[in-house]
Design a protein around this motif. Structure first.
Motif, PDB file in Angstrom:
ATOM      1  N   ILE A  15       1.164  -6.574  -5.069  1.00 56.78           N
ATOM      2  CA  ILE A  15       0.210  -5.907  -3.937  1.00 56.78           C
ATOM      3  C   ILE A  15      -0.409  -4.814  -4.731  1.00 56.78           C
ATOM      4  O   ILE A  15       0.338  -3.712  -5.344  1.00 56.78           O
ATOM      5  CB  ILE A  15       0.895  -5.630  -2.673  1.00 56.78           C
ATOM      6  CG1 ILE A  15       1.780  -6.639  -2.140  1.00 56.78           C
ATOM      7  CG2 ILE A  15       0.097  -4.790  -1.961  1.00 56.78           C
ATOM      8  CD1 ILE A  15       2.368  -6.244  -0.876  1.00 56.78           C
ATOM      9  N   GLU A  16      -1.897  -4.710  -4.499  1.00 57.52           N
ATOM     10  CA  GLU A  16      -2.520  -3.566  -4.856  1.00 57.52           C
ATOM     11  C   GLU A  16      -3.117  -2.930  -3.858  1.00 57.52           C
ATOM     12  O   GLU A  16      -4.038  -3.478  -3.164  1.00 57.52           O
ATOM     13  CB  GLU A  16      -3.710  -4.071  -5.887  1.00 57.52           C
ATOM     14  CG  GLU A  16      -4.504  -2.890  -6.198  1.00 57.52           C
ATOM     15  CD  GLU A  16      -5.843  -3.393  -7.089  1.00 57.52           C
ATOM     16  OE1 GLU A  16      -6.659  -2.619  -7.384  1.00 57.52           O
ATOM     17  OE2 GLU A  16      -5.607  -4.423  -7.486  1.00 57.52           O
ATOM     18  N   TYR A  17      -2.401  -1.816  -3.482  1.00 54.79           N
ATOM     19  CA  TYR A  17      -3.055  -1.078  -2.354  1.00 54.79           C
ATOM     20  C   TYR A  17      -4.208  -0.318  -2.762  1.00 54.79           C
ATOM     21  O   TYR A  17      -4.631   0.010  -3.690  1.00 54.79           O
ATOM     22  CB  TYR A  17      -2.010  -0.026  -1.927  1.00 54.79           C
ATOM     23  CG  TYR A  17      -0.724  -0.708  -1.098  1.00 54.79           C
ATOM     24  CD1 TYR A  17      -0.714  -1.174   0.216  1.00 54.79           C
ATOM     25  CD2 TYR A  17       0.307  -0.956  -2.063  1.00 54.79           C
ATOM     26  CE1 TYR A  17       0.306  -1.870   0.615  1.00 54.79           C
ATOM     27  CE2 TYR A  17       1.460  -1.516  -1.432  1.00 54.79           C
ATOM     28  CZ  TYR A  17       1.519  -1.876  -0.042  1.00 54.79           C
ATOM     29  OH  TYR A  17       2.549  -2.745   0.181  1.00 54.79           O
ATOM     30  N   ASP A  20      -8.082   3.164   2.472  1.00 53.86           N
ATOM     31  CA  ASP A  20      -8.971   2.498   3.473  1.00 53.86           C
ATOM     32  C   ASP A  20     -10.169   3.101   3.425  1.00 53.86           C
ATOM     33  O   ASP A  20     -10.681   4.289   3.265  1.00 53.86           O
ATOM     34  CB  ASP A  20      -8.122   2.973   5.060  1.00 53.86           C
ATOM     35  CG  ASP A  20      -8.408   2.214   5.972  1.00 53.86           C
ATOM     36  OD1 ASP A  20      -8.932   1.041   5.935  1.00 53.86           O
ATOM     37  OD2 ASP A  20      -8.011   2.567   7.088  1.00 53.86           O
TER      38      ASP A  20
END
Length: 83
Positions: A15-17, A20
């Protein structure tokens, strides 16, 4: 998200966050309670089964989504509709 990773045979380390976006509205959750309680609607497919079917569709239709990821579809639209 973990269900998707499992369906793809991936793990959480992949997962690459990302940060936002400003003004992101978190109010998009779907709650079918009103449909079920007031209209008697029930889903034909469970969320889990639907997710499995969706993942399998994307695995079976790689040619379709790779054109989108590559931007190849833009050439089609420009040829059909102009810039």
């Amino acid at each position: 998200m973990k269900n998707i990773l499992t369906g793809l045979g991936k793990n959480e380390e992949e997962i690459e966050y990302v940060k936002d976006r400003p003004g992101h509205d978190f109010g998009y959750a779907v709650n079918p309670d009103k449909l079920m309680n007031e209209l008697g609607w029930k889903p034909e497919t469970s969320f889990e089964e639907g997710l499995k079917k969706t993942i399998q569709w994307y695995k079976n239709n790689e040619e379709w989504w790779k054109k989108i990821k590559s931007g190849e579809y833009k050439d089609y639209y420009e040829k059909q509709y102009g810039k």
